[in-house]
Design a protein around this motif. Sequence first.
Motif: not given
Length: 84
Positions: A4-32
């Motif tokens: 899913a994408v929330k707050w302009n960040s991709p989210f990943y999970g194994m079940k619907k609406d339950v997440w274990f990881l997301s990431y967000h791209c900034f100018t100088k780095y990617v925050k996982v």
Amino acid sequence: MTKAVKWNSPFYGMKKDVWFLSYHCFTKYVKVTFFDGTSLDPVPPESSKQDKIRYLNIHESDRLNEGQFIDWVEQASKLPGEKL
């Protein structure tokens, strides 16, 4: 796996609406974001104001330890996840 994408960040999970990881791209780095990062071994390096969350900040000039990253993702995918 679900995505899913929330707050302009991709989210990943194994079940619907339950997440274990997301990431967000900034100018100088990617925050996982590992939502239950304190349960990973070893714990990812960056702490959060929230108790269980840990971050991995990847800058363009960084050498990513791909094996460690894959291990964290595999570990995180087996945890219960967070409902956000």
